[in-house]
Design a protein around this motif. Sequence first.
Motif, PDB file in Angstrom:
ATOM      1  N   SER A  56       9.148 -10.386   5.080  1.00  0.00           N
ATOM      2  CA  SER A  56       7.858 -10.448   6.019  1.00  0.00           C
ATOM      3  C   SER A  56       6.740  -9.268   5.564  1.00  0.00           C
ATOM      4  CB  SER A  56       7.367 -10.928   6.399  1.00  0.00           C
ATOM      5  OG  SER A  56       7.503 -10.719   7.812  1.00  0.00           O
ATOM      6  N   GLU A  57       7.594  -8.035   5.853  1.00  0.00           N
ATOM      7  CA  GLU A  57       7.501  -6.610   5.293  1.00  0.00           C
ATOM      8  C   GLU A  57       7.052  -6.419   4.607  1.00  0.00           C
ATOM      9  OE1 GLU A  57       7.994  -1.734   6.280  1.00  0.00           O
ATOM     10  OE2 GLU A  57       9.182  -3.995   7.118  1.00  0.00           O
ATOM     11  N   ARG A  58       5.943  -5.559   3.695  1.00  0.00           N
ATOM     12  CA  ARG A  58       5.048  -5.709   2.200  1.00  0.00           C
ATOM     13  C   ARG A  58       5.682  -3.524   2.274  1.00  0.00           C
ATOM     14  NH1 ARG A  58      -0.689  -5.301  -0.058  1.00  0.00           N
ATOM     15  NH2 ARG A  58      -0.374  -6.684  -1.094  1.00  0.00           N
ATOM     16  N   ALA A  59       6.394  -3.758   0.921  1.00  0.00           N
ATOM     17  CA  ALA A  59       6.759  -2.340   0.334  1.00  0.00           C
ATOM     18  C   ALA A  59       5.849  -1.391   0.455  1.00  0.00           C
ATOM     19  CB  ALA A  59       7.468  -2.518  -1.085  1.00  0.00           C
ATOM     20  N   ASP A  60       5.963  -0.266   0.807  1.00  0.00           N
ATOM     21  CA  ASP A  60       4.696   0.552   0.982  1.00  0.00           C
ATOM     22  C   ASP A  60       4.929   1.242  -0.787  1.00  0.00           C
ATOM     23  OD1 ASP A  60       3.232   2.788   0.860  1.00  0.00           O
ATOM     24  OD2 ASP A  60       4.184   3.886   3.005  1.00  0.00           O
ATOM     25  N   PRO A  61       3.885   1.158  -1.301  1.00  0.00           N
ATOM     26  CA  PRO A  61       3.822   1.872  -2.537  1.00  0.00           C
ATOM     27  C   PRO A  61       3.865   2.966  -2.443  1.00  0.00           C
ATOM     28  CG  PRO A  61       1.303   1.079  -1.761  1.00  0.00           C
ATOM     29  CD  PRO A  61       2.425   0.049  -0.446  1.00  0.00           C
ATOM     30  N   TYR A  62       3.674   4.098  -2.071  1.00  0.00           N
ATOM     31  CA  TYR A  62       3.639   5.460  -1.331  1.00  0.00           C
ATOM     32  C   TYR A  62       4.955   5.726  -1.829  1.00  0.00           C
ATOM     33  CZ  TYR A  62       3.889   9.722   0.118  1.00  0.00           C
ATOM     34  OH  TYR A  62       4.536  11.129   0.359  1.00  0.00           O
ATOM     35  N   ARG A  63       5.536   5.321  -1.869  1.00  0.00           N
ATOM     36  CA  ARG A  63       7.087   5.444  -0.431  1.00  0.00           C
ATOM     37  C   ARG A  63       8.242   4.730  -1.592  1.00  0.00           C
ATOM     38  NH1 ARG A  63       9.190   6.414   4.794  1.00  0.00           N
ATOM     39  NH2 ARG A  63      11.313   5.118   4.023  1.00  0.00           N
ATOM     40  N   VAL A  64       7.069   3.608  -3.205  1.00  0.00           N
ATOM     41  CA  VAL A  64       8.038   2.898  -3.992  1.00  0.00           C
ATOM     42  C   VAL A  64       8.272   3.753  -5.018  1.00  0.00           C
ATOM     43  CG1 VAL A  64       7.824   1.484  -5.402  1.00  0.00           C
ATOM     44  CG2 VAL A  64       7.936   0.473  -3.237  1.00  0.00           C
ATOM     45  N   THR A 109       1.800  10.509   4.286  1.00  0.00           N
ATOM     46  CA  THR A 109       1.001   9.596   2.840  1.00  0.00           C
ATOM     47  C   THR A 109       0.544  10.069   2.409  1.00  0.00           C
ATOM     48  OG1 THR A 109      -0.968  10.273   3.772  1.00  0.00           O
ATOM     49  CG2 THR A 109      -0.035   8.621   5.248  1.00  0.00           C
ATOM     50  N   VAL A 110      -0.436   9.376   1.185  1.00  0.00           N
ATOM     51  CA  VAL A 110      -0.269   9.883  -0.485  1.00  0.00           C
ATOM     52  C   VAL A 110      -1.725  11.077  -0.131  1.00  0.00           C
ATOM     53  CG1 VAL A 110      -2.149   8.003  -0.312  1.00  0.00           C
ATOM     54  CG2 VAL A 110      -0.919   9.419  -2.885  1.00  0.00           C
ATOM     55  N   GLY A 111      -2.126  10.653   1.189  1.00  0.00           N
ATOM     56  CA  GLY A 111      -2.963  12.104   1.450  1.00  0.00           C
ATOM     57  C   GLY A 111      -2.525  12.762   1.528  1.00  0.00           C
ATOM     58  N   CYS A 165      -0.528  13.136  -9.333  1.00  0.00           N
ATOM     59  CA  CYS A 165      -0.871  11.642  -9.585  1.00  0.00           C
ATOM     60  C   CYS A 165      -1.412  11.654  -7.979  1.00  0.00           C
ATOM     61  CB  CYS A 165       0.092  10.414  -9.618  1.00  0.00           C
ATOM     62  SG  CYS A 165       0.243   9.055  -8.957  1.00  0.00           S
ATOM     63  N   ALA A 166      -1.041  12.552  -7.627  1.00  0.00           N
ATOM     64  CA  ALA A 166      -1.546  11.491  -5.620  1.00  0.00           C
ATOM     65  C   ALA A 166      -2.734  11.978  -5.754  1.00  0.00           C
ATOM     66  CB  ALA A 166      -0.737  12.947  -4.161  1.00  0.00           C
ATOM     67  N   ALA A 221      -8.975  11.134  -5.131  1.00  0.00           N
ATOM     68  CA  ALA A 221     -10.346  11.431  -5.271  1.00  0.00           C
ATOM     69  C   ALA A 221     -11.397  10.064  -5.878  1.00  0.00           C
ATOM     70  CB  ALA A 221      -9.648  12.229  -6.431  1.00  0.00           C
ATOM     71  N   ASP A 222      -9.788   9.562  -6.921  1.00  0.00           N
ATOM     72  CA  ASP A 222     -10.588   8.281  -7.632  1.00  0.00           C
ATOM     73  C   ASP A 222     -10.464   7.171  -7.581  1.00  0.00           C
ATOM     74  OD1 ASP A 222     -11.313  10.081  -9.320  1.00  0.00           O
ATOM     75  OD2 ASP A 222      -9.548  10.364 -10.835  1.00  0.00           O
ATOM     76  N   HIS A 223      -9.577   6.277  -6.088  1.00  0.00           N
ATOM     77  CA  HIS A 223      -9.324   5.789  -5.747  1.00  0.00           C
ATOM     78  C   HIS A 223      -9.104   5.178  -3.983  1.00  0.00           C
ATOM     79  CE1 HIS A 223      -7.795   3.724  -9.664  1.00  0.00           C
ATOM     80  NE2 HIS A 223      -7.138   5.350  -9.964  1.00  0.00           N
ATOM     81  N   GLY A 224     -10.017   5.845  -3.569  1.00  0.00           N
ATOM     82  CA  GLY A 224      -9.558   6.283  -2.080  1.00  0.00           C
ATOM     83  C   GLY A 224      -8.807   6.017  -1.697  1.00  0.00           C
ATOM     84  N   GLY A 225      -7.431   6.559  -1.661  1.00  0.00           N
ATOM     85  CA  GLY A 225      -6.293   6.397  -1.507  1.00  0.00           C
ATOM     86  C   GLY A 225      -5.618   5.170  -1.369  1.00  0.00           C
TER      87      GLY A 225
END
Length: 354
Positions: free
Chosen positions: A30-38, A66-68, A97-98, A103-107
């Motif tokens: 049920s845990e969602r994969a972290d898009p940053y790590r993917v 984190t991506v930030g 990309c990070a 800058a464009d997608h609020g992190g």
Amino acid sequence: MREEAIGNELLAWYDANARILPWRVAPGSSERADPYRVWMSEIMLQQTTVAAVKAYFERFTALWPTVGDLAAAEDSAVMGEWAGLGYYARARNLLKCARAVVADHGGAFPDTEEGLLTLPGIGPYTAAAIASIAFNRPAPVMDGNIERVMSRLFRVEEPLPTSKPVLKDHATRLTPTHRPGDHAQALMDLGATICTPKSPACGICPLMSACAARKAGIAAELPRKLPKKAKPTRLGYVYVARRADGALLLETRPDKGLLGGMLAFPTSEWSDAPTDTPPLDTQWHDPSLEVRHTFTHFHLRLALRIADAPQDVTPHRGTFVPFAQFSPSTLPTVFRKAFDLGRGVTVDAASAKG
């Protein structure tokens, strides 16, 4: 066997046999994969093995969780940590990309293929992988493993790369709306562990009864591929200059081009007939040694030149870096080879030339 039945067999196999990887969550979790790590893992895995990527992934995500964090990192720090992993444009795109995500997608990474494709360094495969694994979108993911599985499962004898559209059509039909991320990762694992390029383990494959190539006895022959063109060889010179205090002459390669943004020893141009263009005026020694390296599209042979530089010399290119501030691990592999090759060379004044 119908598509739904194939998908169910595949997921049942994956639930019991999924590889444990640092960027994954457990199958069916049920845990969602972290898009940053993917995203990080998929960029690193491009043309690179899982075994080679694991340590880099763990180090990167420890340094920049984190991506930030990554977006705020110094370029030189990221490029230095990437050294040795190869295909250095990936590291430059990683930073671009990070910074675009922040800058464009609020992190937050976009949650659709279309949105992900607007980001630097993300192509169709990576966008589909992130969309399906991190956001549960039914996006067909196509890598080498999955192309091989599709070619055998549906007996596609047309050679790659011309068969890519047909293989994607098959993968699209198979992709379920339920657990699409696990489905994609199951196909990756199947291709990596059972439906391997050579000697596929058909006898333990969960899809053996559905595999058309196995029934025809040609599984090991697929996918067929068009003949590759021979790689050309480029030549050049690499210059290793060292001062009496141990400082080494290094430069940062231009952002655009091969090994862009990486720390390196100065070189001549790489061509069929390079010009010997030393980066400083001093006596250079030819130890009759050559650095050999292979890139994706060509072989490279660099003739080594060594110099014991005067303390007060001013180079035309590059900067002398104190040895205490230098780590060979920050160099791309081709320049680490030059460092290792030149370490044991003693300059003979009689054979040096200026």
